[in-house]
Design a protein around this motif. Sequence first.
Motif, mmCIF file in Angstrom:
data_model
loop_
_atom_site.group_PDB
_atom_site.id
_atom_site.type_symbol
_atom_site.label_atom_id
_atom_site.label_comp_id
_atom_site.label_asym_id
_atom_site.label_seq_id
_atom_site.Cartn_x
_atom_site.Cartn_y
_atom_site.Cartn_z
ATOM 1 N N TYR A 42 -4.171 7.182 -1.999
ATOM 2 C CA TYR A 42 -4.415 7.677 -0.767
ATOM 3 C C TYR A 42 -5.082 6.988 0.220
ATOM 4 C CZ TYR A 42 -9.122 8.343 -2.718
ATOM 5 O OH TYR A 42 -10.106 8.199 -3.318
ATOM 6 N N ALA A 43 -6.139 6.148 -0.143
ATOM 7 C CA ALA A 43 -6.790 5.140 0.821
ATOM 8 C C ALA A 43 -6.408 3.789 0.739
ATOM 9 C CB ALA A 43 -8.126 5.587 0.639
ATOM 10 N N ARG A 44 -6.419 2.984 1.781
ATOM 11 C CA ARG A 44 -6.306 1.536 1.655
ATOM 12 C C ARG A 44 -7.402 0.830 0.904
ATOM 13 N NH1 ARG A 44 -4.164 1.097 7.641
ATOM 14 N NH2 ARG A 44 -6.247 1.848 8.249
ATOM 15 N N ALA A 45 -8.665 1.145 1.360
ATOM 16 C CA ALA A 45 -9.696 0.698 0.335
ATOM 17 C C ALA A 45 -9.618 0.963 -1.336
ATOM 18 C CB ALA A 45 -11.091 1.372 0.947
ATOM 19 N N VAL A 46 -9.216 2.049 -1.504
ATOM 20 C CA VAL A 46 -9.041 2.156 -3.033
ATOM 21 C C VAL A 46 -7.931 1.476 -3.509
ATOM 22 C CG1 VAL A 46 -8.149 3.992 -4.676
ATOM 23 C CG2 VAL A 46 -9.822 4.637 -2.794
ATOM 24 N N PHE A 47 -6.795 1.257 -2.723
ATOM 25 C CA PHE A 47 -5.597 0.280 -3.092
ATOM 26 C C PHE A 47 -6.342 -1.103 -3.437
ATOM 27 C CE2 PHE A 47 -2.717 -2.783 -1.667
ATOM 28 C CZ PHE A 47 -1.750 -2.642 -2.691
ATOM 29 N N LEU A 48 -7.050 -1.507 -2.525
ATOM 30 C CA LEU A 48 -7.574 -3.073 -2.352
ATOM 31 C C LEU A 48 -8.404 -2.968 -3.653
ATOM 32 C CD1 LEU A 48 -8.429 -3.860 1.220
ATOM 33 C CD2 LEU A 48 -6.947 -5.113 -0.260
ATOM 34 N N LYS A 49 -9.342 -2.175 -3.958
ATOM 35 C CA LYS A 49 -10.179 -2.234 -5.183
ATOM 36 C C LYS A 49 -9.464 -2.245 -6.425
ATOM 37 C CE LYS A 49 -14.099 0.350 -5.298
ATOM 38 N NZ LYS A 49 -14.853 1.412 -5.158
ATOM 39 N N GLU A 50 -8.631 -1.506 -6.395
ATOM 40 C CA GLU A 50 -7.669 -1.204 -7.859
ATOM 41 C C GLU A 50 -6.757 -2.675 -7.921
ATOM 42 O OE1 GLU A 50 -5.290 2.203 -7.464
ATOM 43 O OE2 GLU A 50 -6.906 3.580 -8.091
ATOM 44 N N HIS A 51 -6.378 -3.044 -6.855
ATOM 45 C CA HIS A 51 -5.545 -4.373 -6.862
ATOM 46 C C HIS A 51 -6.541 -5.528 -7.267
ATOM 47 C CE1 HIS A 51 -2.119 -6.443 -6.353
ATOM 48 N NE2 HIS A 51 -2.388 -7.463 -5.574
ATOM 49 N N GLY A 65 -7.884 -5.549 -10.848
ATOM 50 C CA GLY A 65 -6.589 -5.600 -11.883
ATOM 51 C C GLY A 65 -6.557 -4.058 -12.350
ATOM 52 N N ARG A 66 -6.957 -2.885 -11.986
ATOM 53 C CA ARG A 66 -6.491 -1.715 -12.517
ATOM 54 C C ARG A 66 -5.153 -1.539 -12.311
ATOM 55 N NH1 ARG A 66 -11.535 0.959 -9.806
ATOM 56 N NH2 ARG A 66 -13.090 -0.014 -10.688
ATOM 57 N N ALA A 67 -4.578 -0.775 -13.255
ATOM 58 C CA ALA A 67 -3.163 -0.512 -13.103
ATOM 59 C C ALA A 67 -2.981 0.569 -12.122
ATOM 60 C CB ALA A 67 -2.563 0.357 -14.428
ATOM 61 N N PHE A 68 -1.996 0.798 -11.192
ATOM 62 C CA PHE A 68 -1.729 1.608 -10.354
ATOM 63 C C PHE A 68 -0.244 1.849 -10.301
ATOM 64 C CE2 PHE A 68 -2.238 -2.366 -7.902
ATOM 65 C CZ PHE A 68 -1.110 -2.449 -7.332
ATOM 66 N N LYS A 69 0.230 2.950 -9.913
ATOM 67 C CA LYS A 69 1.622 3.359 -9.933
ATOM 68 C C LYS A 69 2.313 2.983 -8.658
ATOM 69 C CE LYS A 69 0.822 8.093 -8.457
ATOM 70 N NZ LYS A 69 0.691 9.486 -8.886
ATOM 71 N N VAL A 70 3.608 2.360 -8.955
ATOM 72 C CA VAL A 70 4.462 2.178 -7.658
ATOM 73 C C VAL A 70 5.721 3.018 -7.723
ATOM 74 C CG1 VAL A 70 5.797 0.603 -6.365
ATOM 75 C CG2 VAL A 70 3.400 -0.021 -7.671
ATOM 76 N N LEU A 71 5.745 3.975 -6.561
ATOM 77 C CA LEU A 71 6.951 4.818 -6.659
ATOM 78 C C LEU A 71 7.935 4.331 -5.747
ATOM 79 C CD1 LEU A 71 5.217 8.225 -6.825
ATOM 80 C CD2 LEU A 71 6.066 7.108 -8.321
ATOM 81 N N THR A 72 9.319 4.046 -5.966
ATOM 82 C CA THR A 72 10.364 3.565 -5.075
ATOM 83 C C THR A 72 11.389 4.556 -5.034
ATOM 84 O OG1 THR A 72 11.196 2.076 -6.747
ATOM 85 C CG2 THR A 72 9.523 1.281 -5.361
ATOM 86 N N VAL A 73 11.901 4.743 -3.975
ATOM 87 C CA VAL A 73 13.132 5.886 -3.955
ATOM 88 C C VAL A 73 14.125 4.986 -3.565
ATOM 89 C CG1 VAL A 73 13.918 7.893 -2.856
ATOM 90 C CG2 VAL A 73 11.506 7.792 -3.592
ATOM 91 N N ASP A 74 15.312 4.886 -4.048
ATOM 92 C CA ASP A 74 16.437 3.997 -3.572
ATOM 93 C C ASP A 74 17.336 5.183 -2.893
ATOM 94 O OD1 ASP A 74 18.547 2.427 -3.071
ATOM 95 O OD2 ASP A 74 18.878 2.105 -5.136
ATOM 96 N N LYS A 75 17.498 4.895 -1.687
ATOM 97 C CA LYS A 75 18.182 6.125 -0.795
ATOM 98 C C LYS A 75 19.648 5.845 -1.024
ATOM 99 C CE LYS A 75 14.944 7.362 2.177
ATOM 100 N NZ LYS A 75 14.674 9.001 2.136
ATOM 101 N N THR A 76 20.070 4.770 -1.291
ATOM 102 C CA THR A 76 21.699 4.765 -1.565
ATOM 103 C C THR A 76 22.006 5.454 -3.003
ATOM 104 O OG1 THR A 76 21.403 2.422 -2.992
ATOM 105 C CG2 THR A 76 21.923 2.472 -0.668
ATOM 106 N N LEU A 77 21.153 5.475 -3.767
ATOM 107 C CA LEU A 77 21.043 6.114 -5.109
ATOM 108 C C LEU A 77 21.306 7.745 -4.838
ATOM 109 C CD1 LEU A 77 21.700 5.814 -8.250
ATOM 110 C CD2 LEU A 77 19.262 6.010 -8.508
ATOM 111 N N TYR A 83 1.026 -1.333 -0.103
ATOM 112 C CA TYR A 83 -0.038 -0.208 -0.146
ATOM 113 C C TYR A 83 0.957 1.393 0.018
ATOM 114 C CZ TYR A 83 -2.598 3.757 2.202
ATOM 115 O OH TYR A 83 -3.349 4.988 2.480
ATOM 116 N N GLU A 84 2.001 1.155 0.772
ATOM 117 C CA GLU A 84 2.645 2.490 0.863
ATOM 118 C C GLU A 84 3.524 2.455 -0.410
ATOM 119 O OE1 GLU A 84 5.086 1.587 4.297
ATOM 120 O OE2 GLU A 84 3.497 2.237 5.754
ATOM 121 N N LYS A 85 3.912 1.634 -1.144
ATOM 122 C CA LYS A 85 4.694 1.675 -2.387
ATOM 123 C C LYS A 85 3.937 2.182 -3.425
ATOM 124 C CE LYS A 85 8.210 -1.895 -1.688
ATOM 125 N NZ LYS A 85 8.447 -3.200 -1.845
#
Length: 142
Positions: free
Chosen positions: A44-53, A56-68, A38-40
């Motif tokens: 904005y809401a866990r319920a929205v995340f569950l429904k999208e997942h 099968g709707r596409a959702f973005k996953v943002l990751t930040v590599d601290k070492t980079l 959910y955090e990745k």
Amino acid sequence: MNEKKTKKTGRNPKPDTKTHCVMVRFDSCEWNRFLSMYEKSGVYARAVFLKEHFFGRAFKVLTVDKTLVDYYTKLSDFHAQFRAIGTNYNQVVKELRCHYSEKKAMALLFKLENYTVELVKLSHRIVELSRELEEKWSQKSV
């Protein structure tokens, strides 16, 4: 007279109201995994995340590599120091010529030249490492 009057105040009714509720229970391991997903996602809401997942709707996953981020920050700092050395190089040469004899100044300039060559080699190595990191990062994001 028993007719209901429509009120002009209040919120407009939603065209498609959500009336059905589903409850899901997780154990600790599943809950931690769900929260990390959910955090990745950046939703904005866990319920929205569950429904999208679930649907099968596409959702973005943002990751930040601290070492980079740390690497690029330190690389920028090093580059700034490298430029500072370049601007001070001419001043050092002038001071050597003014305060020392020609023979002594040439000996010190020879040492300075050797250190400069080492610094240039180090700079080239850093550029190589940066390119390797960029290649690995571009492969990772594909």
